[in-house]
Design a protein around this motif. Structure first.
Motif, mmCIF file in Angstrom:
data_model
loop_
_atom_site.group_PDB
_atom_site.id
_atom_site.type_symbol
_atom_site.label_atom_id
_atom_site.label_comp_id
_atom_site.label_asym_id
_atom_site.label_seq_id
_atom_site.Cartn_x
_atom_site.Cartn_y
_atom_site.Cartn_z
ATOM 1 N N ARG A 1 0.857 -1.186 0.000
ATOM 2 C CA ARG A 1 0.000 0.000 0.000
ATOM 3 C C ARG A 1 0.897 1.241 0.000
ATOM 4 O O ARG A 1 1.980 1.234 0.581
ATOM 5 N N ALA A 2 0.420 2.281 -0.637
ATOM 6 C CA ALA A 2 1.140 3.552 -0.709
ATOM 7 C C ALA A 2 0.320 4.624 -0.015
ATOM 8 O O ALA A 2 -0.904 4.527 0.065
ATOM 9 N N ALA A 3 1.011 5.628 0.502
ATOM 10 C CA ALA A 3 0.327 6.746 1.160
ATOM 11 C C ALA A 3 1.143 8.010 0.948
ATOM 12 O O ALA A 3 2.360 7.961 0.757
ATOM 13 N N GLU A 4 0.455 9.132 0.997
ATOM 14 C CA GLU A 4 1.145 10.412 0.866
ATOM 15 C C GLU A 4 1.990 10.689 2.100
ATOM 16 O O GLU A 4 1.613 10.326 3.213
ATOM 17 N N ILE A 5 3.115 11.341 1.886
ATOM 18 C CA ILE A 5 3.930 11.886 2.973
ATOM 19 C C ILE A 5 3.723 13.389 2.921
ATOM 20 O O ILE A 5 4.045 14.037 1.919
ATOM 21 N N ARG A 6 3.148 13.936 3.993
ATOM 22 C CA ARG A 6 2.870 15.375 4.038
ATOM 23 C C ARG A 6 3.642 16.017 5.182
ATOM 24 O O ARG A 6 3.741 15.456 6.272
ATOM 25 N N VAL A 7 4.153 17.197 4.910
ATOM 26 C CA VAL A 7 4.830 18.005 5.922
ATOM 27 C C VAL A 7 4.220 19.396 5.855
ATOM 28 O O VAL A 7 4.212 20.025 4.791
ATOM 29 N N ASP A 8 3.653 19.843 6.962
ATOM 30 C CA ASP A 8 2.986 21.149 7.022
ATOM 31 C C ASP A 8 1.951 21.299 5.909
ATOM 32 O O ASP A 8 1.842 22.360 5.274
ATOM 33 N N GLY A 9 1.203 20.231 5.661
ATOM 34 C CA GLY A 9 0.144 20.268 4.658
ATOM 35 C C GLY A 9 0.605 20.123 3.229
ATOM 36 O O GLY A 9 -0.215 20.025 2.325
ATOM 37 N N GLU A 10 1.902 20.080 2.990
ATOM 38 C CA GLU A 10 2.448 19.959 1.629
ATOM 39 C C GLU A 10 2.874 18.524 1.377
ATOM 40 O O GLU A 10 3.569 17.920 2.198
ATOM 41 N N ARG A 11 2.470 17.983 0.219
ATOM 42 C CA ARG A 11 2.900 16.632 -0.123
ATOM 43 C C ARG A 11 4.375 16.653 -0.506
ATOM 44 O O ARG A 11 4.793 17.378 -1.393
ATOM 45 N N GLN A 12 5.151 15.831 0.215
ATOM 46 C CA GLN A 12 6.590 15.738 -0.016
ATOM 47 C C GLN A 12 6.961 14.468 -0.773
ATOM 48 O O GLN A 12 8.070 14.360 -1.282
ATOM 49 N N GLY A 13 6.054 13.495 -0.780
ATOM 50 C CA GLY A 13 6.342 12.235 -1.447
ATOM 51 C C GLY A 13 5.313 11.193 -1.076
ATOM 52 O O GLY A 13 4.200 11.519 -0.645
ATOM 53 N N PHE A 14 5.734 9.922 -1.231
ATOM 54 C CA PHE A 14 4.849 8.797 -0.951
ATOM 55 C C PHE A 14 5.619 7.719 -0.201
ATOM 56 O O PHE A 14 6.783 7.451 -0.514
ATOM 57 N N SER A 15 4.940 7.105 0.759
ATOM 58 C CA SER A 15 5.523 5.965 1.463
ATOM 59 C C SER A 15 5.038 4.685 0.798
ATOM 60 O O SER A 15 4.060 4.688 0.044
ATOM 61 N N ILE A 16 5.721 3.588 1.111
ATOM 62 C CA ILE A 16 5.322 2.272 0.635
ATOM 63 C C ILE A 16 5.358 1.341 1.843
ATOM 64 O O ILE A 16 6.261 1.452 2.676
ATOM 65 N N GLU A 17 4.349 0.467 1.958
ATOM 66 C CA GLU A 17 4.247 -0.402 3.125
ATOM 67 C C GLU A 17 3.878 -1.821 2.707
ATOM 68 O O GLU A 17 2.984 -2.024 1.883
ATOM 69 N N ASP A 18 4.560 -2.783 3.298
ATOM 70 C CA ASP A 18 4.203 -4.195 3.166
ATOM 71 C C ASP A 18 3.023 -4.423 4.107
ATOM 72 O O ASP A 18 3.159 -4.289 5.331
ATOM 73 N N ILE A 19 1.861 -4.732 3.571
ATOM 74 C CA ILE A 19 0.644 -4.856 4.368
ATOM 75 C C ILE A 19 0.768 -5.963 5.409
ATOM 76 O O ILE A 19 0.285 -5.830 6.527
ATOM 77 N N ASP A 20 1.423 -7.047 5.070
ATOM 78 C CA ASP A 20 1.528 -8.191 5.966
ATOM 79 C C ASP A 20 2.484 -7.939 7.135
ATOM 80 O O ASP A 20 2.150 -8.190 8.283
ATOM 81 N N THR A 21 3.657 -7.396 6.841
ATOM 82 C CA THR A 21 4.679 -7.237 7.888
ATOM 83 C C THR A 21 4.664 -5.857 8.533
ATOM 84 O O THR A 21 5.240 -5.671 9.592
ATOM 85 N N GLY A 22 4.050 -4.872 7.863
ATOM 86 C CA GLY A 22 4.074 -3.503 8.364
ATOM 87 C C GLY A 22 5.359 -2.763 8.041
ATOM 88 O O GLY A 22 5.514 -1.597 8.401
ATOM 89 N N ARG A 23 6.284 -3.411 7.343
ATOM 90 C CA ARG A 23 7.549 -2.775 6.976
ATOM 91 C C ARG A 23 7.268 -1.602 6.037
ATOM 92 O O ARG A 23 6.543 -1.739 5.062
ATOM 93 N N LYS A 24 7.844 -0.435 6.365
ATOM 94 C CA LYS A 24 7.590 0.780 5.592
ATOM 95 C C LYS A 24 8.876 1.355 5.032
ATOM 96 O O LYS A 24 9.949 1.177 5.604
ATOM 97 N N GLY A 25 8.719 2.064 3.935
ATOM 98 C CA GLY A 25 9.832 2.764 3.325
ATOM 99 C C GLY A 25 9.322 3.943 2.528
ATOM 100 O O GLY A 25 8.156 4.327 2.612
ATOM 101 N N ILE A 26 10.223 4.510 1.754
ATOM 102 C CA ILE A 26 9.905 5.666 0.914
ATOM 103 C C ILE A 26 9.775 5.198 -0.533
ATOM 104 O O ILE A 26 10.716 4.646 -1.098
#
Length: 169
Positions: free
Chosen positions: A33-58
């Motif tokens: 799954r992917a999600a927005e990375i926001r800082v002070d309301g501004e989108r800075q990028g997207f994260s990526i997550e392994d749904i099963d393990t919860g492991r996250k990255g950029i």
């Protein structure tokens, strides 16, 4: 074997629909799954997550290095190490989730191969599909999946509709 892809305009709620489906199902969902990375309301990028393990990255960020796509740089290391691996590991789950097959993800040959391998399996799949990608993998998904367009009018009811379809299988 049921395979559904959701597509639509950027920001309309495609990933939110997919997350809603997963929450409603009493099935083991794996994948990415992917999600927005926001800082002070501004989108800075997207994260990526392994749904099963919860492991996250950029997945991508304005301050990363890697292939540039718009204002973002795609982080091939996390896309391969988390994204592609999560999809490969999902072959034993009840439902494979791929959020998303779009221009960023399609920068990785490893990710493309992982998605092609799971498409060749008999697993049920729920995916987010970029609305206008002409990439052969995106076209294959359009040809092989039931494709639903998310918009402001249906995004709240789609999770229930899609979850009911997967529950029946």
């Amino acid at each position: 074997m049921l395979r559904i892809a959701v597509t639509g305009k950027p920001g309309v709620g495609k990933s939110t629909v997919v997350s809603g489906v997963v929450q409603k199902l009493d099935l083991k969902a794996c994948g990415v799954r992917a999600a927005e990375i926001r800082v002070d309301g501004e989108r800075q990028g997207f994260s990526i997550e392994d749904i099963d393990t919860g492991r996250k990255g950029i997945l991508s960020h304005i301050k990363c290095t890697g292939p540039k796509l718009g204002k973002y740089h795609v982080n091939i290391g996390d896309l391969d190490g988390i994204g592609a691996e999560a999809i490969r590991a999902a072959s034993g789950c009840d439902l494979v989730v791929i959020d998303e097959v779009g221009p960023m993800e399609l920068r990785s040959e490893n990710f493309i191969r992982a998605v092609e391998e799971i498409l060749d399996s008999d697993r049920p799949i729920l995916a987010v599909l970029h609305r206008s990608s002409k990439h052969p993998l995106a076209q294959r998904i359009r040809d092989e999946f039931e494709v639903l367009t998310v918009d402001e009018n249906n995004r709240d009811c789609l999770p229930d509709r899609i979850a009911a379809r997967f529950q029946q299988c």
